[in-house]
Write a protein that holds these residues in place. Structure first.
Motif, PDB file in Angstrom:
ATOM      1  N   LEU A 185       7.745  12.100   9.784  1.00 35.06           N
ATOM      2  CA  LEU A 185       7.716  11.782  11.100  1.00 35.06           C
ATOM      3  C   LEU A 185       6.224  11.903  11.604  1.00 35.06           C
ATOM      4  CD1 LEU A 185      10.362  14.532  12.421  1.00 35.06           C
ATOM      5  CD2 LEU A 185      10.765  11.975  12.132  1.00 35.06           C
ATOM      6  N   TYR A 186       5.364  12.456  10.936  1.00 39.08           N
ATOM      7  CA  TYR A 186       3.868  12.181  11.367  1.00 39.08           C
ATOM      8  C   TYR A 186       3.556  10.888  10.915  1.00 39.08           C
ATOM      9  CZ  TYR A 186       3.236  17.208  12.510  1.00 39.08           C
ATOM     10  OH  TYR A 186       3.259  18.430  13.285  1.00 39.08           O
ATOM     11  N   THR A 187       3.799  10.364   9.794  1.00 43.96           N
ATOM     12  CA  THR A 187       3.591   8.851   9.439  1.00 43.96           C
ATOM     13  C   THR A 187       3.953   7.678  10.585  1.00 43.96           C
ATOM     14  OG1 THR A 187       4.021   9.366   6.998  1.00 43.96           O
ATOM     15  CG2 THR A 187       4.330   7.141   7.590  1.00 43.96           C
ATOM     16  N   THR A 195      -5.950 -11.395   5.103  1.00 44.31           N
ATOM     17  CA  THR A 195      -4.861 -10.481   4.967  1.00 44.31           C
ATOM     18  C   THR A 195      -5.149  -9.334   3.741  1.00 44.31           C
ATOM     19  OG1 THR A 195      -3.744 -11.612   3.256  1.00 44.31           O
ATOM     20  CG2 THR A 195      -3.372 -12.249   5.479  1.00 44.31           C
ATOM     21  N   THR A 196      -4.326  -8.604   3.580  1.00 47.65           N
ATOM     22  CA  THR A 196      -4.662  -7.463   2.632  1.00 47.65           C
ATOM     23  C   THR A 196      -3.271  -7.840   1.473  1.00 47.65           C
ATOM     24  OG1 THR A 196      -3.229  -5.695   3.757  1.00 47.65           O
ATOM     25  CG2 THR A 196      -5.603  -5.814   3.745  1.00 47.65           C
ATOM     26  N   GLY A 197      -2.671  -8.927   1.641  1.00 48.82           N
ATOM     27  CA  GLY A 197      -1.751  -9.372   0.548  1.00 48.82           C
ATOM     28  C   GLY A 197      -0.369  -8.533   0.764  1.00 48.82           C
ATOM     29  N   GLY A 198       0.479  -8.326  -0.348  1.00 50.44           N
ATOM     30  CA  GLY A 198       1.539  -7.674  -0.328  1.00 50.44           C
ATOM     31  C   GLY A 198       2.774  -8.093   0.478  1.00 50.44           C
ATOM     32  N   VAL A 199       3.127  -7.216   1.554  1.00 50.94           N
ATOM     33  CA  VAL A 199       4.178  -7.662   2.279  1.00 50.94           C
ATOM     34  C   VAL A 199       3.870  -8.823   3.154  1.00 50.94           C
ATOM     35  CG1 VAL A 199       5.528  -6.862   4.220  1.00 50.94           C
ATOM     36  CG2 VAL A 199       5.084  -5.276   2.509  1.00 50.94           C
ATOM     37  N   ILE A 211       8.360  -7.731   7.997  1.00 49.84           N
ATOM     38  CA  ILE A 211       7.427  -6.754   7.587  1.00 49.84           C
ATOM     39  C   ILE A 211       7.930  -5.374   8.198  1.00 49.84           C
ATOM     40  CG2 ILE A 211       5.309  -5.675   8.227  1.00 49.84           C
ATOM     41  CD1 ILE A 211       4.279  -8.613   8.379  1.00 49.84           C
ATOM     42  N   LEU A 212       8.453  -5.413   9.335  1.00 49.45           N
ATOM     43  CA  LEU A 212       9.014  -3.962   9.890  1.00 49.45           C
ATOM     44  C   LEU A 212      10.007  -3.496   8.934  1.00 49.45           C
ATOM     45  CD1 LEU A 212       9.138  -1.903  12.063  1.00 49.45           C
ATOM     46  CD2 LEU A 212      10.640  -3.363  13.435  1.00 49.45           C
ATOM     47  N   THR A 213      11.094  -4.340   8.561  1.00 50.09           N
ATOM     48  CA  THR A 213      12.054  -3.857   7.760  1.00 50.09           C
ATOM     49  C   THR A 213      11.823  -3.338   6.375  1.00 50.09           C
ATOM     50  OG1 THR A 213      13.545  -5.638   8.601  1.00 50.09           O
ATOM     51  CG2 THR A 213      14.435  -4.675   6.352  1.00 50.09           C
ATOM     52  N   LEU A 214      10.748  -4.293   5.806  1.00 54.48           N
ATOM     53  CA  LEU A 214      10.186  -3.628   4.542  1.00 54.48           C
ATOM     54  C   LEU A 214       9.555  -2.226   4.494  1.00 54.48           C
ATOM     55  CD1 LEU A 214       9.037  -6.921   2.942  1.00 54.48           C
ATOM     56  CD2 LEU A 214      10.990  -5.745   2.161  1.00 54.48           C
ATOM     57  N   ASP A 215       8.790  -2.160   5.842  1.00 54.76           N
ATOM     58  CA  ASP A 215       7.896  -0.992   6.043  1.00 54.76           C
ATOM     59  C   ASP A 215       8.981   0.279   6.258  1.00 54.76           C
ATOM     60  OD1 ASP A 215       5.557  -2.064   5.821  1.00 54.76           O
ATOM     61  OD2 ASP A 215       5.157  -2.144   7.985  1.00 54.76           O
ATOM     62  N   ILE A 216      10.118  -0.006   6.873  1.00 50.74           N
ATOM     63  CA  ILE A 216      11.239   1.025   7.015  1.00 50.74           C
ATOM     64  C   ILE A 216      11.643   1.393   5.724  1.00 50.74           C
ATOM     65  CG2 ILE A 216      13.378   1.568   8.206  1.00 50.74           C
ATOM     66  CD1 ILE A 216      12.644  -0.071  10.504  1.00 50.74           C
ATOM     67  N   ILE A 217      12.264   0.632   4.825  1.00 53.01           N
ATOM     68  CA  ILE A 217      12.678   0.971   3.399  1.00 53.01           C
ATOM     69  C   ILE A 217      11.619   1.652   2.663  1.00 53.01           C
ATOM     70  CG2 ILE A 217      13.433  -0.171   1.407  1.00 53.01           C
ATOM     71  CD1 ILE A 217      14.414  -2.629   2.950  1.00 53.01           C
ATOM     72  N   ILE A 218      10.231   1.259   2.579  1.00 48.40           N
ATOM     73  CA  ILE A 218       9.456   1.927   1.877  1.00 48.40           C
ATOM     74  C   ILE A 218       9.148   3.534   2.393  1.00 48.40           C
ATOM     75  CG2 ILE A 218       6.951   1.969   1.084  1.00 48.40           C
ATOM     76  CD1 ILE A 218       7.208  -1.169   1.412  1.00 48.40           C
ATOM     77  N   ILE A 219       9.173   3.667   3.680  1.00 45.88           N
ATOM     78  CA  ILE A 219       8.842   4.741   4.082  1.00 45.88           C
ATOM     79  C   ILE A 219       9.953   5.692   4.153  1.00 45.88           C
ATOM     80  CG2 ILE A 219       8.268   6.109   6.525  1.00 45.88           C
ATOM     81  CD1 ILE A 219       6.580   3.798   7.213  1.00 45.88           C
ATOM     82  N   GLY A 220      11.375   5.235   4.089  1.00 47.48           N
ATOM     83  CA  GLY A 220      12.560   5.808   3.751  1.00 47.48           C
ATOM     84  C   GLY A 220      12.588   6.480   2.433  1.00 47.48           C
ATOM     85  N   VAL A 221      12.286   5.612   1.441  1.00 48.82           N
ATOM     86  CA  VAL A 221      12.064   5.920   0.218  1.00 48.82           C
ATOM     87  C   VAL A 221      10.974   7.227  -0.023  1.00 48.82           C
ATOM     88  CG1 VAL A 221      11.594   5.207  -2.234  1.00 48.82           C
ATOM     89  CG2 VAL A 221      12.944   3.748  -0.850  1.00 48.82           C
ATOM     90  N   SER A 222      10.039   7.208   0.782  1.00 52.06           N
ATOM     91  CA  SER A 222       8.946   8.503   0.597  1.00 52.06           C
ATOM     92  C   SER A 222       9.561   9.677   0.865  1.00 52.06           C
ATOM     93  CB  SER A 222       7.964   8.024   1.485  1.00 52.06           C
ATOM     94  OG  SER A 222       8.212   8.387   3.121  1.00 52.06           O
ATOM     95  N   THR A 257       0.815  -1.202   0.043  1.00 51.14           N
ATOM     96  CA  THR A 257      -0.071  -0.065  -0.246  1.00 51.14           C
ATOM     97  C   THR A 257       0.824   1.325   0.075  1.00 51.14           C
ATOM     98  OG1 THR A 257      -1.641  -1.187   1.347  1.00 51.14           O
ATOM     99  CG2 THR A 257      -1.856   1.179   1.151  1.00 51.14           C
ATOM    100  N   GLY A 258       1.986   1.112   0.749  1.00 47.96           N
ATOM    101  CA  GLY A 258       3.152   2.443   0.753  1.00 47.96           C
ATOM    102  C   GLY A 258       3.427   2.695  -0.669  1.00 47.96           C
TER     103      GLY A 258
END
Length: 275
Positions: free
Chosen positions: A169-171, A125-129, A148-159, A28-29
């Motif tokens: 930071l609000y995210t 589930t909603t699929g994906g990660v 899941i945490l590692t992939l989320d950090i990478i995706i949010i970092g790319v944002s 989703t990210g």
């Protein structure tokens, strides 16, 4: 109930998250990043990004699990499309702010967490990660939570390439609130739940748990104090989204089994966290 959960999740994305240019983790990210950078509709990109993962999950995880995942993710895409059309028609006016992003982050976290919590609680589930994490857990023995945490950090970092540091930071506030909301709805900590099952069909139940869920089961011999009957006590630790499935397995084999579910705050071992 899975459809209800995806509807709430889709509402949170379109009403609170996207209008304020906040982020989310997972597939989703990635879809949100495509929306911010290329203006691609969220409903289409989430479905397209999940399609290759369906085939991978079908091959590695099996038909049953992938079927539930396809249902959940297609349901999410449908409600995202519905929200997009309702916003275009002016039936829903998203909450957009220019100076109170903490309010947007808090309510985004509550709605997203509530939606996902309902989906997970009822076996969806909603699929994906989630698919990637399950495959990594099965093939490599890695913790699903850590993947899941590692992939989320990478995706949010790319944002950071598309949104400001302040929005990131609000995210993180929204993600934290969402995780707590999921835990609240699931009625337990993220790590796991421990099952103690007293039954006369221990071998059959243990075999079925091992076969369907790929979770380890320890069997202890026991004896009923009043009846004098020989029984077995099964001990098994599972992730929170597997609670419903384990209950179903036990009840289908022995409806009279005595089940005790305990809180587990930390788990070390295969299928969970490794040191």
């Amino acid at each position: 109930m899975v459809m209800l959960g995806t509807a709430i999740y889709a509402f949170g994305l379109h009403y609170f998250l996207i209008p304020n240019q906040l982020m989310e983790g997972g597939v989703t990210g990635i879809a949100i990043l495509l929306n911010y950078s290329l203006d691609w509709p969220l409903s289409i990109s989430t479905l397209v990004l999940n399609i290759p993962l369906y085939f991978l999950g079908w091959k590695v995880l099996g038909r049953s699990h992938t079927g539930y995942t396809i249902f959940g993710s297609v349901s999410l895409s449908f409600f995202l499309y519905l929200m997009e059309k309702m916003i275009e028609a002016g039936w829903i006016v998203p909450f957009q702010t220019s100076n109170d992003y903490i309010l947007a982050a808090l309510y985004a976290g509550v709605t997203l967490g509530a939606g996902l919590g309902i989906v997970f609680r009822f076996g969806g589930t909603t699929g994906g990660v989630d698919i990637i994490a399950r495959i990594a857990s099965k093939l490599k023995g890695w913790s699903m939570g850590q993947v899941i945490l590692t992939l989320d950090i990478i995706i949010i970092g790319v944002s950071l390439l598309y949104i400001s540091k302040e929005k990131v930071l609000y995210t993180l506030v929204a993600v934290f609130i969402a995780s707590k909301m999921i835990d609240f709805i699931q009625e337990g900590a993220y790590a796991a739940k421990a099952f103690s099952i007293i039954t006369e069909s221990g071998d059959e139940i243990g075999l079925q748990i091992t076969k369907e869920m790929e979770r380890g089961v320890t069997v202890f011999p026991a004896k009923g104090a009043y009846s004098g009957k020989e029984k077995q006590v099964l001990y098994c630790v599972v992730a929170r989204h597997e609670i419903r499935q384990l209950k179903s397995i036990v009840r289908s084999i022995d409806p009279l089994a005595f089940i005790v579910i305990s809180e587990v705050h930390d788990v070390l071992g295969e299928g969970f966290k490794e040191e």
